[in-house]
Design an enzyme around this catalytic site. Sequence first.
Site, short mmCIF file in Angstrom:
data_model
loop_
_atom_site.label_atom_id
_atom_site.label_comp_id
_atom_site.label_asym_id
_atom_site.label_seq_id
_atom_site.Cartn_x
_atom_site.Cartn_y
_atom_site.Cartn_z
N ASP A 116 0.72 -1.19 0.05
CA ASP A 116 0.27 -0.52 -0.02
C ASP A 116 0.70 1.31 0.29
OD1 ASP A 116 -2.69 1.11 -0.22
OD2 ASP A 116 -1.97 1.59 2.39
N ASP A 168 0.02 4.91 1.08
CA ASP A 168 -0.10 6.15 1.49
C ASP A 168 -0.25 5.66 3.16
OD1 ASP A 168 -1.02 8.85 3.32
OD2 ASP A 168 -2.31 9.45 1.83
N LYS A 209 -9.35 -2.20 -2.27
CA LYS A 209 -9.18 -3.26 -1.25
C LYS A 209 -10.22 -2.76 -1.06
CE LYS A 209 -4.84 -1.52 -1.28
NZ LYS A 209 -4.02 -1.21 -0.71
N ASP A 236 -1.09 -0.39 5.31
CA ASP A 236 -1.46 0.10 7.31
C ASP A 236 -2.90 -0.36 8.04
OD1 ASP A 236 -3.03 2.13 5.42
OD2 ASP A 236 -1.96 3.64 6.46
#
Length: 329
Positions: free
Chosen positions: A57, A59, A252, A277
């Site tokens: 991922d 950010d 996702k 995250d």
Amino acid sequence: GFLMAKAQVLAAVGLGLGLVGLRYRRHLWHQVRWLLDMNPPQPDIALLAKVETCIFDCDGVIYQHGTAIPGVTEALKELRNAGKRLLFVTNAAGQSRASLAAKLTKLGVPGVTAADCVTSAYAAAAYLSTAHPQVKRAYTVGMGGLLDELRLAGITPVGEADVGGIEELLASGGTNDEVDAVVVGMLSDQSLCYARLAKAGAYARDKRRPFVGTNPDQNYPGGCQELIPAGGCMVAFVAYAAEREPDAIVGKPRQDLALLVAKLYALKPETTMMVGDRCNTDIAFGRSVGWHSLLVLSGCHTREDVSRARPYERPDYIAASVADLSKLV
């Protein structure tokens, strides 16, 4: 007592592991760890030795807003030098595959091309062009990358010119656009306004129009001290106004997207690791197709979030940051 019960559970697991396929043994053991109240371990050298492809991922994992997280670009260089393939899958709907590759390159991530990137904007365009090929014009709540990917798929995005409140909406002629679908992503600039959300909600009320959300993310770091609203909030606004759920939320943790990524890059579950995250998007996404999963604590979710997560959202491993991986290769 407890130790005897624990020993009995472990013995039963040992028997069970012999009765299931190799692909599912690791996840059965993962579930038992949680039943025994064990915390996910940190990644180790043995894990990195068998992983061939790392999917990240972005950010909160690689960067926060426009700034690279300390030590991450150096770790990515170490992974690439060790022969690992690096892919980037983000729910950021404002990014096209090309613009994400350019952003990562500018931040110092080595050797990234558009072919290494998958965004929810790309997934939305791909979904419409395959599941609803009749769509030619889509009312779009979103920014540059989403608009670009729709155009690349032969779909004209409508709505960029809509700004302001109810008075501006009425002055522009109201809800009279000719559109075949509604696509809702993320707006984080001055174009986020009542007129645009109102039109999207109005057009999505007609169930003959496919209604697509790019991702379900409630919030993201965005470079702030606290988490701030993300694209899922806009999807929820339009869905509530339209009195219907989207036909698809394509980012996702959608398993269809994970299967597409696995097919695009010929991935094998036992040699692929998802790094993210968020438990409810990144980790659930990776686990839906049997990849190893690593939660990093540099973005949205914490260990407390892991303890509250549903079983299929719990990571195999936890680390403070992607930077920690540089010590393992």
